[in-house]
Motif scaffolding. Structure first.
Motif, PDB file in Angstrom:
ATOM      1  N   UNK A   1      25.188  -6.843 -10.024  1.00 40.19           N
ATOM      2  CA  UNK A   1      24.421  -7.262 -11.200  1.00 40.19           C
ATOM      3  C   UNK A   1      22.924  -7.168 -10.940  1.00 40.19           C
ATOM      4  N   UNK A   2      22.503  -7.554  -9.728  1.00 37.80           N
ATOM      5  CA  UNK A   2      21.089  -7.455  -9.366  1.00 37.80           C
ATOM      6  C   UNK A   2      20.643  -5.994  -9.354  1.00 37.80           C
ATOM      7  N   UNK A   3      21.443  -5.126  -8.757  1.00 37.07           N
ATOM      8  CA  UNK A   3      21.089  -3.706  -8.686  1.00 37.07           C
ATOM      9  C   UNK A   3      20.998  -3.075 -10.070  1.00 37.07           C
ATOM     10  N   UNK A   4      21.988  -3.366 -10.934  1.00 37.00           N
ATOM     11  CA  UNK A   4      21.979  -2.806 -12.287  1.00 37.00           C
ATOM     12  C   UNK A   4      20.797  -3.340 -13.080  1.00 37.00           C
ATOM     13  N   UNK A   5      20.509  -4.642 -12.925  1.00 40.69           N
ATOM     14  CA  UNK A   5      19.380  -5.234 -13.627  1.00 40.69           C
ATOM     15  C   UNK A   5      18.063  -4.601 -13.230  1.00 40.69           C
ATOM     16  N   UNK A   6      17.858  -4.396 -11.938  1.00 43.68           N
ATOM     17  CA  UNK A   6      16.621  -3.755 -11.455  1.00 43.68           C
ATOM     18  C   UNK A   6      16.518  -2.329 -11.985  1.00 43.68           C
ATOM     19  N   UNK A   7      17.633  -1.606 -12.005  1.00 44.45           N
ATOM     20  CA  UNK A   7      17.626  -0.225 -12.512  1.00 44.45           C
ATOM     21  C   UNK A   7      17.265  -0.185 -13.991  1.00 44.45           C
ATOM     22  N   UNK A   8      17.826  -1.088 -14.792  1.00 43.05           N
ATOM     23  CA  UNK A   8      17.519  -1.116 -16.229  1.00 43.05           C
ATOM     24  C   UNK A   8      16.042  -1.413 -16.481  1.00 43.05           C
ATOM     25  N   UNK A   9      15.496  -2.357 -15.731  1.00 43.80           N
ATOM     26  CA  UNK A   9      14.090  -2.717 -15.912  1.00 43.80           C
ATOM     27  C   UNK A   9      13.177  -1.585 -15.449  1.00 43.80           C
ATOM     28  N   UNK A  10      13.484  -0.986 -14.310  1.00 40.61           N
ATOM     29  CA  UNK A  10      12.652   0.085 -13.761  1.00 40.61           C
ATOM     30  C   UNK A  10      12.638   1.322 -14.652  1.00 40.61           C
ATOM     31  N   UNK A  11      13.760   1.604 -15.283  1.00 41.66           N
ATOM     32  CA  UNK A  11      13.886   2.829 -16.096  1.00 41.66           C
ATOM     33  C   UNK A  11      13.753   2.563 -17.590  1.00 41.66           C
ATOM     34  N   UNK A  12      13.285   1.377 -17.960  1.00 39.84           N
ATOM     35  CA  UNK A  12      13.246   0.985 -19.372  1.00 39.84           C
ATOM     36  C   UNK A  12      12.445   1.966 -20.225  1.00 39.84           C
ATOM     37  N   UNK A  13      11.264   2.340 -19.789  1.00 37.39           N
ATOM     38  CA  UNK A  13      10.401   3.214 -20.602  1.00 37.39           C
ATOM     39  C   UNK A  13      10.968   4.637 -20.741  1.00 37.39           C
TER      40      UNK A  13
ATOM     41  N   UNK B   1      14.087   4.609 -22.962  1.00 38.00           N
ATOM     42  CA  UNK B   1      13.751   4.387 -24.364  1.00 38.00           C
ATOM     43  C   UNK B   1      13.352   5.688 -25.038  1.00 38.00           C
ATOM     44  N   UNK B   2      12.539   6.485 -24.357  1.00 39.55           N
ATOM     45  CA  UNK B   2      12.116   7.759 -24.939  1.00 39.55           C
ATOM     46  C   UNK B   2      13.243   8.755 -25.073  1.00 39.55           C
ATOM     47  N   UNK B   3      14.146   8.774 -24.080  1.00 38.63           N
ATOM     48  CA  UNK B   3      15.246   9.744 -24.100  1.00 38.63           C
ATOM     49  C   UNK B   3      16.294   9.378 -25.140  1.00 38.63           C
ATOM     50  N   UNK B   4      16.695   8.118 -25.189  1.00 38.53           N
ATOM     51  CA  UNK B   4      17.825   7.710 -26.020  1.00 38.53           C
ATOM     52  C   UNK B   4      17.419   7.307 -27.437  1.00 38.53           C
ATOM     53  N   UNK B   5      16.244   6.706 -27.585  1.00 36.94           N
ATOM     54  CA  UNK B   5      15.845   6.191 -28.897  1.00 36.94           C
ATOM     55  C   UNK B   5      14.626   6.902 -29.478  1.00 36.94           C
ATOM     56  N   UNK B   6      14.090   7.874 -28.734  1.00 32.20           N
ATOM     57  CA  UNK B   6      12.983   8.705 -29.208  1.00 32.20           C
ATOM     58  C   UNK B   6      11.749   7.898 -29.573  1.00 32.20           C
ATOM     59  N   UNK B   7      11.586   6.721 -28.971  1.00 29.96           N
ATOM     60  CA  UNK B   7      10.435   5.866 -29.247  1.00 29.96           C
ATOM     61  C   UNK B   7      10.343   4.819 -28.140  1.00 29.96           C
ATOM     62  N   UNK B   8       9.332   3.953 -28.238  1.00 32.77           N
ATOM     63  CA  UNK B   8       9.118   2.949 -27.198  1.00 32.77           C
ATOM     64  C   UNK B   8       9.829   1.639 -27.540  1.00 32.77           C
ATOM     65  N   UNK B   9      11.040   1.502 -27.040  1.00 30.65           N
ATOM     66  CA  UNK B   9      11.814   0.268 -27.198  1.00 30.65           C
ATOM     67  C   UNK B   9      12.230  -0.255 -25.825  1.00 30.65           C
ATOM     68  N   UNK B  10      11.271  -0.282 -24.910  1.00 31.64           N
ATOM     69  CA  UNK B  10      11.580  -0.666 -23.530  1.00 31.64           C
ATOM     70  C   UNK B  10      12.147  -2.080 -23.448  1.00 31.64           C
ATOM     71  N   UNK B  11      11.715  -2.960 -24.355  1.00 35.49           N
ATOM     72  CA  UNK B  11      12.181  -4.347 -24.300  1.00 35.49           C
ATOM     73  C   UNK B  11      13.705  -4.452 -24.451  1.00 35.49           C
ATOM     74  N   UNK B  12      14.304  -3.473 -25.132  1.00 30.14           N
ATOM     75  CA  UNK B  12      15.757  -3.495 -25.295  1.00 30.14           C
ATOM     76  C   UNK B  12      16.462  -3.330 -23.952  1.00 30.14           C
ATOM     77  N   UNK B  13      15.938  -2.462 -23.122  1.00 29.02           N
ATOM     78  CA  UNK B  13      16.571  -2.207 -21.829  1.00 29.02           C
ATOM     79  C   UNK B  13      16.294  -3.345 -20.848  1.00 29.02           C
ATOM     80  N   UNK B  14      15.136  -3.997 -20.990  1.00 30.40           N
ATOM     81  CA  UNK B  14      14.858  -5.179 -20.177  1.00 30.40           C
ATOM     82  C   UNK B  14      15.812  -6.311 -20.571  1.00 30.40           C
ATOM     83  N   UNK B  15      16.048  -6.465 -21.871  1.00 29.30           N
ATOM     84  CA  UNK B  15      17.007  -7.473 -22.339  1.00 29.30           C
ATOM     85  C   UNK B  15      18.415  -7.166 -21.840  1.00 29.30           C
ATOM     86  N   UNK B  16      18.754  -5.894 -21.837  1.00 32.14           N
ATOM     87  CA  UNK B  16      20.082  -5.482 -21.377  1.00 32.14           C
ATOM     88  C   UNK B  16      20.282  -5.812 -19.899  1.00 32.14           C
TER      89      UNK B  16
END
Length: 417
Positions: free
Chosen positions: A91-103, A106-121
């Motif tokens: 869980x720690x590893x996945x959480x760090x990966x989501x936060x590190x790759x948030x930006x 967001x650009x690849x999957x949602x075509x805009x800046x929604x980094x907060x969604x991946x931090x929440x995830x």
């Protein structure tokens, strides 16, 4: 009577999930349209992968291990401690990966800046992971009523939250609602454990155990491969289909996939929480095969009837679940549903092998789904156009069902000599 009661619990909770899923689809379709629905499909896939892998995806291994080693025994406590340790670390590893790759994500999957969604995830997947441990322990001892209660309450709360978010905040609300939905059953499961299952929480200790960790990771491998193989294939297909024919076409295909997912969710719940413990507990191979035959008969019977009804009233279903703008997807139903029947056969055999301890066969099956689907899609893309994904789905699952059936036949002949 116990078997019927358990089946009723699983069917009721799955029925609530199905209704919830249809409501979520309807809200997304009506609020976002085919373009938004198709684009958000990329993010839905990523959320599904992340939550399925929460805690390392060791749920199946925990269920099988605790089915013969309850937590009131030293052996059961050791298995649960190993599961807790593994869940926490991953869980720690996945959480760090989501936060590190948030930006970039967001650009690849949602075509805009929604980094907060991946931090929440990143935070949500930890809640899902620990909730899964609670539910897995209950499933291992056959407490289907607990499973049903957690999932029904969590699903109802999640659906209400999603409805409020999407109607008030549109695309962003829908995306955040998708992140939030998996967490609520986990919150309820943890709350229940805190008040009523304290003896289980006492076994949640950090304890490195090489043998048990490796054993749980073997089941985790099957889950990880299963959680990524098809979703990653869908990511590839969506990008290719969107670039070639537009995101509306992707939205139509995504719509029929979501209806298919409703049925396959029902299949997965029964196989994991009801059938697999019985496959594992059977004292010999013949009795295990008898359990497989009963599970497949029920799943195929219910599936054929249900999918036939939906196909017969497909235009009405599309209008009720989606909107008139999604009516072109009606031509995709027949191939998708036929593929689902073959997938049910193959998945049932895969879980049978997992229950009997032949995890590598399950891993191989899960892995092959994605590559075969992608290869067949690109082979059919030019000639089949918008129908290429569903034709590839049908062909790939027919091949896999035949292959798994052949392997089962060989295994049975060798094991009964």
């Amino acid at each position: 009577m116990n078997a019927l009661r358990s089946a009723a619990h699983f069917m009721t909770s799955t029925g609530v999930k199905i209704i919830s899923g249809l409501i979520v689809i309807k809200l997304m379709a009506s609020e976002l349209g085919p373009d938004g629905f198709g684009l958000l499909g990329q993010f839905m896939t990523f959320v599904a992968i992340t939550t399925m892998l929460a805690g390392g995806g060791i749920t199946n291994g925990v269920i099988r291990s605790l089915a013969s080693n309850q937590i009131n025994t030293p052996e059961g406590k050791s298995w649960l401690s190993a599961a807790f340790t593994l869940t926490t670390g991953i869980s720690v590893l996945v959480g760090v990966a989501c936060i590190s790759l948030a930006h970039p994500l967001s650009g690849i999957l949602l075509k805009d800046n929604y980094a907060y969604l991946f931090i929440s995830l990143a935070l949500v997947q930890a809640v899902v992971a620990y909730g899964n441990l609670v539910v897995a322990e209950a499933s291992s001892r056959g407490d289907s009523a607990f499973y049903a209660k957690i999932n029904i309450h969590g699903t109802l709360l999640a659906t209400c939250a999603f409805a409020i978010l999407v109607t008030n905040f549109g695309f962003q609300g829908a995306a955040f609602g998708l992140v939030l939905m998996p967490a609520l059953p986990g919150v309820i499961a943890l709350h229940h454990a805190l008040w009523y299952r304290r003896e289980m929480l006492h076994s949640w200790k950090w304890k490195l155990d090489r043998y048990r960790t490796q054993r749980l990771l073997s089941f985790s491998a099957a889950t990880v491969v299963g959680a990524t193989s098809i979703p990653v294939a869908h990511l590839v297909i969506r990008e290719a289909l969107g670039s070639d024919l537009g995101w509306s076409v992707v939205g139509h295909w995504q719509g029929v996939v979501k209806i298919s997912d409703v049925y396959m969710q029902f299949v997965g719940v029964l196989l994991i929480n009801y059938a697999m413990p019985r496959f594992a507990a059977a004292i010999d191979h013949r009795r295990a095969l008898n359990e497989l035959a009963k599970a497949m008969a029920f799943l195929l019977g219910a599936g054929i009837i249900g999918l036939a009804v939906i196909y017969t009233f497909r235009d009405l279903t599309i209008r009720l679940v989606f909107s008139d703008t999604f009516l072109p997807m009606s031509t995709l139903f027949s191939a998708q549903f036929a593929g689902d029947i073959f997938r049910t056969i193959a998945a049932s055999i895969s879980f049978f092998f997992m229950g009997r301890g032949h995890v590598l066969l399950s891993i191989a099956y899960e892995f092959l789904q994605g590559p075969i689907l992608i290869i067949l899609f690109f082979f059919l893309q030019d000639s089949a156009g918008a129908h290429a994904p569903v034709y590839a789905h049908l062909a790939s699952n027919a091949i896999l069902a035949a292959t798994m059936g052949f392997i089962l036949l060989i295994w049975f002949r060798r094991s009964t000599r």
